[in-house]
Scaffold this motif. Sequence first.
Motif, PDB file in Angstrom:
ATOM      1  N   ALA A 297      42.903  42.532  34.992  1.00 52.06           N
ATOM      2  CA  ALA A 297      43.391  41.281  35.579  1.00 52.06           C
ATOM      3  C   ALA A 297      44.856  41.387  35.986  1.00 52.06           C
ATOM      4  O   ALA A 297      45.250  40.934  37.067  1.00 52.06           O
ATOM      5  CB  ALA A 297      43.199  40.137  34.576  1.00 52.06           C
ATOM      6  N   LEU A 298      45.677  41.995  35.133  1.00 51.85           N
ATOM      7  CA  LEU A 298      47.098  42.135  35.447  1.00 51.85           C
ATOM      8  C   LEU A 298      47.314  43.007  36.679  1.00 51.85           C
ATOM      9  O   LEU A 298      48.126  42.677  37.554  1.00 51.85           O
ATOM     10  CB  LEU A 298      47.845  42.718  34.249  1.00 51.85           C
ATOM     11  N   TRP A 300      45.163  43.738  39.165  1.00 49.75           N
ATOM     12  CA  TRP A 300      44.675  43.116  40.386  1.00 49.75           C
ATOM     13  C   TRP A 300      45.537  41.930  40.803  1.00 49.75           C
ATOM     14  O   TRP A 300      45.699  41.665  42.008  1.00 49.75           O
ATOM     15  CB  TRP A 300      43.220  42.702  40.224  1.00 49.75           C
ATOM     16  N   PHE A 301      46.102  41.214  39.831  1.00 51.09           N
ATOM     17  CA  PHE A 301      47.032  40.136  40.177  1.00 51.09           C
ATOM     18  C   PHE A 301      48.247  40.696  40.901  1.00 51.09           C
ATOM     19  O   PHE A 301      48.671  40.181  41.943  1.00 51.09           O
ATOM     20  CB  PHE A 301      47.474  39.401  38.898  1.00 51.09           C
ATOM     21  N   ARG A 305      49.288  40.020  44.869  1.00 45.65           N
ATOM     22  CA  ARG A 305      50.568  39.438  45.240  1.00 45.65           C
ATOM     23  C   ARG A 305      51.354  40.362  46.171  1.00 45.65           C
ATOM     24  O   ARG A 305      52.000  39.909  47.107  1.00 45.65           O
ATOM     25  CB  ARG A 305      51.387  39.138  43.988  1.00 45.65           C
TER      26      ARG A 305
END
Length: 322
Positions: A297-298, A300-301, A305
């Motif tokens: 998740a980190l 891909w976030f 961005r």
Amino acid sequence: MSNVTVSSSIPSPSARRGGFWFVVLGAALWGVDPLFRILLLDHLTSSQIVLLEHAVLFLAAAPVLWKRRAELKKLRLRHVGALIAISWGGSALATILFTKGLQYGDLNAVLLLQKLQPLFAVGLAALLLKERLPRRFGLLFLVALAGTYLLTFGWAVPFGHAGAFISAGSLMAMGAAALWGASTVMGRYLLGTMQYETVTSLRFVLALPLLFVITASEGAPWQFGDSAGDSALIGLNLLLQALLPGLLSMLVYYKGLSTTKASVATLAELSFPMTGVVINWLVFQEVVTVAQLAGFALIWFALFRISTGQSKTLPEESNIAA
């Protein structure tokens, strides 16, 4: 000291966003490389594996170079230096170091330390290409590194085992990271002059002479298994390794890099460890932990961005000291 132009055209916002995700895909394909490379280490040395891999890639690259031979006439001494950096450094020496790291080092430590590559690439891109970092890049960079840490170690704190990080394998991984980081920057520079297919082909072809010398100097015997079946399996592994994480990944990667800043591309390359987790889950039936999902998740976030931040234009000209 003179400056040379890297690129004279500015890609459209959609081309930059697409290029970023091509880099993500190309780097993700690298994640299947250890699946083939570790199996080959049972029979061949690190340099033998890399030499054979590049011999296969030469067969694919030679026709491309013949077709694009007009581009080669435009090369200057500074371009040759950059080509040596990506072929001898990024393609030959870095791959040998990483392969040896997998053989002699703690696997988790090697994979984590190899992810220091963005630090080298970002610094060199700012120094040599005069790239300006996107807004909030530093924060997103740290978020992505935190994600790769969770993918590799979970919630554990492995630094109590300092020996894993100062071993020969770890030093080899850091050397590979530095060479791959420099290769990213030099590749971005060359793509201002040549097509991505030409850069990819030259990367593989020019590495061959150095690999021949390294392999010959080792004097290690060639072992292709005890039976025809073993030899066939080794050959299949070499072919798949050369074509998937080798040729295909680099073609996709350089296509994306042609419209992406080197400093941004090196963050996109953090898709590599995520592929490793998927391979472990699908092939080795390793359970994906909550920490690894958090790492996914980190990363891909951060990638998302950065991708949306690609609406900013690349500098019209990037300069490198000649």
